[in-house]
Structures are given as C-alpha cells and as structure tokens.
Design a protein around this motif. Structure first.
Motif, PDB file in Angstrom:
ATOM      1  N   UNK A   4      75.809  19.471  54.885  1.00  0.00           N
ATOM      2  CA  UNK A   4      74.585  18.750  55.233  1.00  0.00           C
ATOM      3  C   UNK A   4      73.456  19.638  55.704  1.00  0.00           C
ATOM      4  N   UNK A   5      73.664  20.959  55.675  1.00  0.00           N
ATOM      5  CA  UNK A   5      72.609  21.910  56.055  1.00  0.00           C
ATOM      6  C   UNK A   5      71.778  22.272  54.823  1.00  0.00           C
ATOM      7  N   UNK A   6      70.476  22.489  55.004  1.00  0.00           N
ATOM      8  CA  UNK A   6      69.659  23.000  53.901  1.00  0.00           C
ATOM      9  C   UNK A   6      69.853  24.513  53.787  1.00  0.00           C
ATOM     10  N   UNK A  52      58.740  16.763  57.239  1.00  0.00           N
ATOM     11  CA  UNK A  52      59.839  16.702  56.268  1.00  0.00           C
ATOM     12  C   UNK A  52      60.996  17.586  56.726  1.00  0.00           C
ATOM     13  N   UNK A  53      62.137  16.967  57.089  1.00  0.00           N
ATOM     14  CA  UNK A  53      63.265  17.760  57.584  1.00  0.00           C
ATOM     15  C   UNK A  53      64.094  18.325  56.444  1.00  0.00           C
ATOM     16  N   UNK A  54      63.421  18.864  55.450  1.00  0.00           N
ATOM     17  CA  UNK A  54      64.082  19.540  54.342  1.00  0.00           C
ATOM     18  C   UNK A  54      63.229  20.705  53.882  1.00  0.00           C
ATOM     19  N   UNK A 114      59.360  18.415  49.242  1.00  0.00           N
ATOM     20  CA  UNK A 114      59.796  19.479  50.150  1.00  0.00           C
ATOM     21  C   UNK A 114      60.275  20.752  49.461  1.00  0.00           C
ATOM     22  N   UNK A 121      57.991  14.407  48.313  1.00  0.00           N
ATOM     23  CA  UNK A 121      57.413  13.509  49.312  1.00  0.00           C
ATOM     24  C   UNK A 121      56.116  14.108  49.855  1.00  0.00           C
ATOM     25  N   UNK A 122      55.182  13.234  50.275  1.00  0.00           N
ATOM     26  CA  UNK A 122      53.937  13.759  50.866  1.00  0.00           C
ATOM     27  C   UNK A 122      54.229  14.558  52.142  1.00  0.00           C
ATOM     28  N   UNK A 163      69.553  21.197  49.645  1.00  0.00           N
ATOM     29  CA  UNK A 163      70.693  21.019  50.533  1.00  0.00           C
ATOM     30  C   UNK A 163      71.888  21.839  50.052  1.00  0.00           C
ATOM     31  N   UNK A 167      63.704  20.788  43.705  1.00  0.00           N
ATOM     32  CA  UNK A 167      64.553  19.620  43.941  1.00  0.00           C
ATOM     33  C   UNK A 167      64.020  18.408  43.172  1.00  0.00           C
ATOM     34  N   UNK A 168      64.807  17.327  43.161  1.00  0.00           N
ATOM     35  CA  UNK A 168      64.478  16.186  42.303  1.00  0.00           C
ATOM     36  C   UNK A 168      63.311  15.352  42.840  1.00  0.00           C
ATOM     37  N   UNK A 169      63.363  15.031  44.147  1.00  0.00           N
ATOM     38  CA  UNK A 169      62.351  14.135  44.701  1.00  0.00           C
ATOM     39  C   UNK A 169      61.306  14.897  45.494  1.00  0.00           C
TER      40      UNK A 169
END
Lengths: 348, 348
Positions: free
Chosen positions: A217-219, A207-209, A192, A200-201, A213, A196-198
């Motif tokens: 808890x908000x991006x 993807x809610x990012x 996303x 995802x496809x 962040x 960032x570290x991770x």
C-alpha cells in the motif's frame, strides 16, 4: 595546466535539465564545453550559457564521445539505455533518475552527508530523490550528534517534481478556476502520476499519491524515502515511515518530520547544531513568525529548517519543518555538487 | 404534541453560519423558527430558508429571548459575551468557537464519539476544532477496538477554516498569479492568522502556522488538537503530537495520521472496522487509485479514510489519510448533530 571538462546534460530542456545548465555557469569546475542533449523534437533549440548559446543535439550513444561528465535527467528508461553507453565512452555519469539508486554498485550521494562513498563509484553515481535529499541534509547532523532511532515524515510536495508538464497542469487548472470553471470540472491529464491510469486535479486539492503504488500500500515515492535514507546514512536500522503528498505548490517541497533520537537533547541544542550545519539555513523564531516557506525557497540552494519542537510526551521526540527548492537541492544543485566534489576529490 | 424549537444562529452570515442555516433545513429536529443573528452591518440582509426567507437581526442579549437552541459561530469574543446571556434566557448554547472548549463545565462533543457527555451540560456545549473532529471520527473506533497509545498527525488544512476572508484571499492571489503577478509579490492581509502581526501568501505555498503561537513553540491549533483529543476521548494518557499546516485548498481538511495501537492488528481488520464505523466512508484501494481527496469531500457530511498501511518497523504502527469538509463535519454539521442528539436524548 589542470584538466578542464566536457560536460553533457541529457534532458537539457526539461525542468531539471534547464536548471543544471544554469548552475553549471557558476559551478566550481573547470569547464571546456557543455553539450545539451535531448530528444529529437528539441534538436536545434538553443540554450543560453555564459555569453554564448548551446545548440541542443540529439541524445544518442555517440553524443557521449569525448564527454568527461554526463548528467542525466531525462527519465529512468533513457538513463538505463544511455548511461552505460556514456560510461563505455569514458564519462562519469551523475544520474538524476531513480533507475540506479538502489544498485549496490552505484553510490547514492548527498555531498553534505556521504561524499566519501563517491570513491567507490564504477562509472555511475546516483542523485537521490528530491524529498529524500532535503531530509538527509537536515537530519544527518542530528544523527551524528544524537543518533537517530525513527523518522515519521509527511511531505507537502510541489508539482515541479512532476516536471514542466506538472507545472503547466496546475497553472492551467487555477487559471480555469479563476475564469469560472467549477472545482470538480477541472481537467487533469498528468497528476498524480503521468504513468498511472487515473488523473485527478491538483489545484485546490491534496493528492496522497506520488508515483505509482507498490508493495504493502506504499507508493514508490514513499519506498524511495524509506530505502534511500537507509542507504545514504549507511544504516539499515533507522526506522523510516513516510507519507508522500502532492499539493498545489509550483516549486519548493515542505516536510513535516517527527524524529526520535537516541540520546536526550533539547530544542536549543538542535537549533545551534543546525544553524551551523552544511547546506542548512535555520529559520526558527515563532515570536517573529519565522519559519521556512515553499515560496521563499525558490531559486535558493539551501535546505531551510524551522518549527523545531520537543514532543510533549517523549524527551527524545522532536518535530522539524524542512523546506527546499526541489529543482535545486532536490535535483540540479545536488548533481552539480556531486561533480564539484568529485573534482575536489580528484575522482575525475 | 411534541415541542418544536426556536433556533438562533449567531454569526449567520459567515462561512460556517451560512452552512448551519442550510443544514437546519433538513435537520432531524422539530423547528418552529430560525433566527439569523449577526453584526450590525449585516442587519436586514435576507437568508433563504425552506420556502421563505429569514431577515438578519442584530446579535444582542435580548435577541435570545424565547430561543431554545443558540448555535454560535461568530468568533470567541462574541461567544464569551453572548453565550451566558443566551443561557440566562433559557437557551441551550452550542458553541463553534474555541472559547469554552477546555472549560471543565462544558462538554466537548463529537456525537459519534462521546454523545453521553451531553448529559453533563450546564447550558453550553462546545463543538471541537475542525481538524480534531475528523480525526476523532476516524480514530475512536480504532481506540475502542485496539487501544490507542500515540498519534502523530500532520494536517493539510483548507483556507475556509479562516472564514470567508480566507477563501477570498486565496482566490484573489491565484487570480493575480494567473494574470501575471509574480509569486513573491502576491498580497496577503489575512493568513496565516488574521490576528497575528505578519501575513504571508497562501497561494502556491504551505504555511506551518494556523492560529497564533503559544507555549513550547506549538501553535494554538496544534494545542487544540492535542488537548481536545484527550478531553473528547476522556483519556489523558493518549500521546498526541501535531503539526498544523495551511495549504492552498478552498475547503476540505486532509490529515496524515500515524498511530500506535495497544493490541496488534492488521490493515484488513482496520479497513473492515472503519467501513462500518459511524460517520466514516472508507476509500481505500490503491489498485484503483482510490483514496480520499479534499475536493471530493466538499459538501459531504462524511469523514473519508484511506491509505491505511502498516508501519514497516512496528506491528502496532499504522498510517491513515483522513479527509473531511471542514465547514460541515468540522463545524456546521457537527453542531447540528449535537442539537439532534440532544433532542433524541430528551435534553432540550
């Protein structure tokens, strides 16, 4: 004879930069020369412009000598480093990154909404976040007419917002899937958020990012929509709640927006208002299944609005579906409009 | 010796019917026989079940003779025609279509939420809409603990909600795009709604239409979320505002939900509540980029909840991101759970 401008585009080979050079072609600006600036590895590439080609030069401080307007779209750290250098050399900077947006000395401008704030510039003008711009174009006419109490927005954002590498990642993933790779084995290296570290496809996923962040808890993308809205509308009292989501769309951001206005109105009045609002194209006829769609927004400068409905429980609550090409009105086109408006206001 | 059941699955060859037969395999029910019913053109096909195979029979009134439980997932008009025939022959019907959902003589059941309403059944029990079910699983614990004033939901729904033909349409379109067909030339024959006049590409797009349009500019899918929520929660005063959107995801519905509760609470309390709620898996850790994702929900019976955040302006406002496999908890699994619960309550 009126002045004509030397315009530099920093980040000219990126997803947005390419669009900026294309749009300068038809811009309502007297142009003497366009300089394409990029990192070392793009130097020597050529970009078509009108009936000639521009050779890409390296993005350095000296490259801004003699430049009147510098449009930056090369990432926040390069804006931080080179925008002051461009200003020092006499250029006005229009910055597409988030770096200067919340700086109180930098106007944050959507030309349909707050053009007058351009007059306060001190060398740098910031172009807002893509998802914010299209929301502002749709909501400012409503705010002017009926007041705006609260916004709850959920976004459906395209991968081109993450640049050419975002587009390539989605295209590679759908190709791999079409050739038999199972969903859960699709490779991800960008989204996303490249920083960032991770990863995802994005293909066949939501993807809610978007961006990394931040607080509570908000991006950062959600914070941008919240803070930039208040700055552009010059109203700290507007309540903004945002959830930003990336979906497998190439270009064209969509937004599901719920608003509460201050004065009672109705769907027909909102439709009429938006049909005549600057930069807006109303596409709102359920009987004809007419509503804005991401794929239809591509290469169009407009902000499309439809699915206007009244909240069933609140006479001051309304829904809108707002779509625009994030590379154009969300980025390149808004920057060009800023340059055009500054020229029209004789601020250059 | 306890009773064992003959179970008929009407629409056994469809996207949901296939999952129902699969799940009956491990269901907590004494099963004597499973009958697979479908339209004439599927008669004679075989479906694996445990260590044997079931041969598909034609869906007729007589096929329900001797059936104890009939699970319907063959479309509203076939439920309308055959559910009363099944009841007449002594079966209890669990209907996956929208046909009976708002019938006041038909319980509308999410077993984690309102299992007791099964006791009022008169032969037919309705399975709610996929997008409603997962929202109920996530919100009922919150309603019980803190009260629920208002819901504003925007959905990100998968194409499998439109059945096997929806999946095929998306897969054909992404394949055509990967092979060079331009976005605007992708062919569409099914979505947004097979029964509507116009069809639009779903690949690389977001379609703010699910099912056909009804009153006040809302789609029927949106009306379902609004009305079914009030019925399942047995509370007509809950305010529900819904925008339903199809996105290019194969399976797994995502929902951006904004709620206003009646009593003040906080993110930590909501996280703890949901971590222990039936049917819920909490995935909520921004520091680890942990949040629910559609592709991770596939083949899982749980409802995943994450991105719980407090509204910055309203101490009683919260955001949630809720994801579930629409073919399982949203359809097949919820139906099986209804059958299991009726068995446990000795209602069969």
């Amino acid at each position: 004879m009126s002045k004509s401008y030397t315009i530099a585009v920093a980040g000219a080979t990126g997803a947005v930069g390419t669009k900026i050079v294309e749009l300068l072609n038809g811009a309502n600006l007297p142009i003497k020369e366009v300089k394409a600036l990029a990192s070392k590895r793009s130097v020597g590439k050529t970009i078509p412009f009108k009936d000639t080609t521009i050779v890409v030069e390296e993005l350095t401080a000296e490259a801004f000598t003699g430049v009147d307007i510098a449009i930056f779209s090369a990432g926040g750290s390069l804006s931080e480093k080179f925008a002051p250098e461009a200003v020092k050399r006499g250029a006005v900077v229009i910055d597409n990154t988030s770096h200067y947006r919340m700086d109180e000395n930098v106007p944050l401008v959507v030309p349909e909404v707050n053009p007058e704030s351009l007059r306060d510039h001190q060398g740098i003008i910031a172009n807002p976040n893509c998802s914010t711009i299209q929301m502002m174009v749709a909501l400012e006419p409503i705010r002017q007419a009926f007041g705006l109490e609260k916004i709850v927005v959920s976004t459906y954002q395209a991968v081109s917002g993450a640049g050419a590498q975002g587009i390539a990642e989605l295209e590679n993933q759908v190709k791999a899937y079409s050739e038999g790779t199972p969903l859960k084995e699709l490779k991800a290296e960008v989204l996303p958020s490249a920083g960032d570290k991770k990863h995802y496809p994005i293909a066949f996923n939501a993807l809610p990012q978007i961006d990394v962040f931040g607080e509570d808890g908000y991006t950062l993308e959600e914070w941008k929509m919240i803070n930039e809205t208040k700055k552009i509308m010059s109203d700290d009292t507007i309540k903004v709640a945002a959830t930003c989501v990336r979906i497998p769309v190439v270009s064209g951001h969509s937004e599901s927006i719920y608003i509460e206005v201050e004065k009672e109105t109705n769907v027909k009045a909102l439709q009429e208002l938006l049909a005549n609002a600057p930069g807006v194209v109303l596409q709102d006829d359920p009987s004809q299944q007419l509503y804005p769609q991401a794929i239809n927004s591509i290469d169009d400068k407009a902000t499309f609005v439809g699915r206007i409905r009244r909240d069933l429980d609140n006479p001051k609550g309304f829904h809108l579906w707002v779509v625009s090409d994030n590379l154009l009105k969300g980025a390149a086109w808004n920057s060009i409009q800023i340059a055009e408006k500054m020229h029209a206001l004789k601020l250059l």
